[in-house]
Design a protein around this motif. Structure first.
Motif, mmCIF file in Angstrom:
data_model
loop_
_atom_site.group_PDB
_atom_site.id
_atom_site.type_symbol
_atom_site.label_atom_id
_atom_site.label_comp_id
_atom_site.label_asym_id
_atom_site.label_seq_id
_atom_site.Cartn_x
_atom_site.Cartn_y
_atom_site.Cartn_z
ATOM 1 N N GLU A 43 -29.473 140.661 2.788
ATOM 2 C CA GLU A 43 -30.946 140.628 2.810
ATOM 3 C C GLU A 43 -31.477 141.872 2.114
ATOM 4 N N LYS A 44 -32.706 141.819 1.597
ATOM 5 C CA LYS A 44 -33.260 143.010 0.963
ATOM 6 C C LYS A 44 -33.528 144.066 2.039
ATOM 7 N N PRO A 45 -33.409 145.378 1.767
ATOM 8 C CA PRO A 45 -32.963 145.938 0.493
ATOM 9 C C PRO A 45 -31.433 145.950 0.414
ATOM 10 N N PHE A 53 -33.663 138.074 -2.315
ATOM 11 C CA PHE A 53 -35.075 138.026 -2.736
ATOM 12 C C PHE A 53 -35.462 136.544 -2.808
ATOM 13 N N MET A 54 -35.858 136.021 -1.634
ATOM 14 C CA MET A 54 -35.992 134.570 -1.486
ATOM 15 C C MET A 54 -37.127 133.979 -2.299
ATOM 16 N N ARG A 55 -38.110 134.828 -2.698
ATOM 17 C CA ARG A 55 -39.246 134.250 -3.450
ATOM 18 C C ARG A 55 -38.796 133.598 -4.751
ATOM 19 N N ARG A 56 -37.649 134.034 -5.289
ATOM 20 C CA ARG A 56 -37.135 133.435 -6.517
ATOM 21 C C ARG A 56 -36.828 131.950 -6.336
ATOM 22 N N ASP A 72 -46.644 134.815 9.540
ATOM 23 C CA ASP A 72 -45.769 135.741 8.805
ATOM 24 C C ASP A 72 -44.979 134.999 7.734
ATOM 25 N N TRP A 73 -44.099 135.731 7.061
ATOM 26 C CA TRP A 73 -43.403 135.209 5.883
ATOM 27 C C TRP A 73 -42.401 134.112 6.199
ATOM 28 N N ARG A 74 -41.947 134.025 7.477
ATOM 29 C CA ARG A 74 -40.921 133.016 7.762
ATOM 30 C C ARG A 74 -41.466 131.608 7.565
ATOM 31 N N GLY A 83 -53.789 136.710 8.824
ATOM 32 C CA GLY A 83 -52.541 135.953 8.662
ATOM 33 C C GLY A 83 -51.727 136.509 7.519
ATOM 34 N N TYR A 84 -50.685 135.755 7.139
ATOM 35 C CA TYR A 84 -49.796 136.187 6.052
ATOM 36 C C TYR A 84 -50.152 135.391 4.809
ATOM 37 N N GLU A 85 -50.465 136.077 3.735
ATOM 38 C CA GLU A 85 -50.826 135.359 2.518
ATOM 39 C C GLU A 85 -50.289 136.064 1.286
ATOM 40 N N ALA A 119 -41.570 149.932 -0.267
ATOM 41 C CA ALA A 119 -40.176 149.466 -0.248
ATOM 42 C C ALA A 119 -40.006 148.261 0.683
ATOM 43 N N GLY A 120 -40.884 148.140 1.691
ATOM 44 C CA GLY A 120 -40.774 147.010 2.616
ATOM 45 C C GLY A 120 -41.519 145.785 2.120
ATOM 46 N N SER A 121 -42.704 145.987 1.542
ATOM 47 C CA SER A 121 -43.529 144.829 1.167
ATOM 48 C C SER A 121 -43.673 144.676 -0.351
ATOM 49 N N MET A 122 -44.218 145.690 -1.039
ATOM 50 C CA MET A 122 -44.456 145.537 -2.485
ATOM 51 C C MET A 122 -43.170 145.268 -3.259
ATOM 52 N N VAL A 123 -42.018 145.625 -2.674
ATOM 53 C CA VAL A 123 -40.744 145.419 -3.370
ATOM 54 C C VAL A 123 -40.564 143.951 -3.781
ATOM 55 N N HIS A 124 -41.141 143.029 -3.020
ATOM 56 C CA HIS A 124 -41.028 141.616 -3.421
ATOM 57 C C HIS A 124 -41.731 141.377 -4.755
ATOM 58 N N GLU A 125 -42.908 141.985 -4.940
ATOM 59 C CA GLU A 125 -43.615 141.817 -6.213
ATOM 60 C C GLU A 125 -42.883 142.569 -7.338
ATOM 61 N N VAL A 135 -51.222 139.395 -4.786
ATOM 62 C CA VAL A 135 -51.768 139.830 -3.492
ATOM 63 C C VAL A 135 -50.691 139.613 -2.443
ATOM 64 N N HIS A 136 -50.490 140.594 -1.581
ATOM 65 C CA HIS A 136 -49.462 140.508 -0.528
ATOM 66 C C HIS A 136 -50.111 141.013 0.764
ATOM 67 N N ARG A 137 -50.456 140.078 1.635
ATOM 68 C CA ARG A 137 -51.154 140.462 2.876
ATOM 69 C C ARG A 137 -50.355 140.044 4.100
ATOM 70 N N ASN A 138 -50.248 140.964 5.050
ATOM 71 C CA ASN A 138 -49.626 140.669 6.343
ATOM 72 C C ASN A 138 -50.726 140.694 7.397
ATOM 73 N N MET A 139 -50.439 140.044 8.507
ATOM 74 C CA MET A 139 -51.436 139.988 9.582
ATOM 75 C C MET A 139 -51.723 141.391 10.133
HETATM 76 C C1 ISE Z 1 -40.998 142.003 5.389
HETATM 77 O O1 ISE Z 1 -40.003 142.940 5.641
HETATM 78 C C2 ISE Z 1 -40.539 141.046 4.366
HETATM 79 O O2 ISE Z 1 -39.521 141.163 3.752
HETATM 80 C C3 ISE Z 1 -41.552 140.032 4.005
HETATM 81 O O3 ISE Z 1 -41.051 139.107 3.083
HETATM 82 C C4 ISE Z 1 -42.731 140.770 3.441
HETATM 83 O O4 ISE Z 1 -43.690 139.862 2.982
HETATM 84 C C5 ISE Z 1 -43.312 141.683 4.486
HETATM 85 O O5 ISE Z 1 -44.440 142.321 3.985
HETATM 86 C C6 ISE Z 1 -42.265 142.690 4.905
HETATM 87 O O6 ISE Z 1 -42.775 143.512 5.902
#
Ligand code: ISE
Length: 333
Positions: free
Chosen positions: A94-96, A123-126, A267-269, A230-232, A168-174, A152-156
């Motif tokens: 899993e990331k990282p 990096f599941m978004r792929r 959330d992201w799940r 919410g998560y968007e 490193a936790g969130s923007m890393v996906h983008e 845009v990356h928003r968490n609740m």
């Molecule tokens: C979380 O650790 C994740 O990996 C989620 O995919 C991400 O969207 C969230 O912002 C992170 O906190």
């Protein structure tokens, strides 16, 4: 014969991977599990029928394990990935890949030493159908040359986030998805800090990142982890001939009390449930057919961590930072 997966770390994400591998993915079974929390490991082992192993390194070396999935705490990833590479076991982390650049480089070096690709990074978004549709259309030339990507990356809610949690936790996906969507590299990252939300507990939130890609494309990323509703995740690729936008993921639209709307997952799940399933199936298929894993590689994991580290530095120093990752080794071309 199904591929026998040993899972290290069976918290919320790891336990979900165990369920998917046993119930929804074809050609796989979970043969062993480990968790630092023995009770949690026992519960998942009992529910899944997997063997409970008290030592993660014994799991990696076990004769009853063909490959390893790592979903333990971030700080433990490097040692388990290195042990799997040393044992010549395919491993999905899993990331990282590792929280620091040096740790990622040690993994890249170990894989080069092993002489073959063994490491995949989650990096599941792929594998999200929305993102893959955008990439396919862009790659086929339907949008023309890329100019901009708006993300845009928003968490609740996330309390008072540190710069590392935000970047490193969130923007890393983008950071990863920008490279993958555009087939490009990040040259420089700037992180701007607007007025902080009152819900951020005195910390900075949101932040606004700007990535300069090597090709000249600009990517902007809002990360707001206390957005409240919410998560968007949003993404629009703007090309010379058209744009393409991720649609809202809800399968239904509700018309009620004078409004038409879609629900937003917490959330992201929920948002990336399909992506996780498709990603795991792709990994298992590559193992069964002995073909190269289509998931993010150790190199991608390293670049993501390096870009995130530059982003944290850009945020704390207030100055844009270069992202220099060196030459991509032959193993990753
Ligand atoms: C979380 O650790 C994740 O990996 C989620 O995919 C991400 O969207 C969230 O912002 C992170 O906190």
């Amino acid at each position: 014969m199904p591929v026998r997966v040993g899972v290290i770390g069976v918290g919320i994400m790891g336990a979900e991977h165990v369920r998917l591998l046993n119930d929804e993915i074809s050609g796989s079974t979970v043969s062993a599990v480990f968790d630092v929390d023995a009770q949690r490991a026992e519960a998942v082992a009992a529910a899944s029928g997997a063997e409970l192993l008290p030592d993660p390194f014994a799991l990696i070396a076990s004769e009853r394990v063909d490959c390893v999935l790592i979903a333990s705490a971030d700080a433990t990833h490097e040692q388990f990935v290195l042990a799997a590479v040393q044992a010549q076991r395919p491993v999905l982390c899993e990331k990282p890949l590792a929280p620091d650049v040096e740790g990622c480089l040690r993994i890249v070096d170990a894989e080069a030493g092993a002489g073959r690709r063994l490491v995949s990074v989650g990096f599941m978004r792929r594998f999200d159908p929305g993102y893959t549709t955008i990439r396919t259309a862009y790659t086929a030339g339907q949008l023309g040359a890329a100019l901009l990507v708006h993300c845009v990356h928003r968490n609740m809610s996330a309390g008072a986030p540190t710069p590392t949690a935000l970047i490193a936790g969130s923007m890393v996906h983008e950071l990863d998805i920008a490279r993958w969507l555009l087939d490009d590299e990040i040259d420089q990252i700037a992180v701007h800090c607007p007025r902080a939300s009152v819900h951020a507990g005195g910390a900075q939130d949101p932040v606004f990142g700007v990535l300069h890609m090597r090709s000249g494309v600009l990517v902007d990323v809002e990360v707001f982890v206390n957005a409240g509703y919410g998560y968007e995740v949003r993404c629009e690729l703007v090309g010379e001939n058209g744009t393409m936008l991720l649609d809202a993921p809800a399968p239904t639209v509700r018309s009620y009390a004078g409004a038409v709307g879609r629900s937003v997952p917490p959330d992201w799940r929920g948002r990336f449930a399909d992506a996780y399933r498709i990603e795991l199936q792709a990994w298992v298929d590559s193992l069964r057919t002995n073909t190269r894993s289509p998931l993010a590689s150790a190199w991608d994991g390293y670049v993501a961590t390096a870009a995130a580290a530059a982003g944290v530095e850009a945020m704390t120093s207030g100055r844009p930072q270069p992202v220099s990752v060196g030459e991509r080794p032959a193993l990753y071309r």
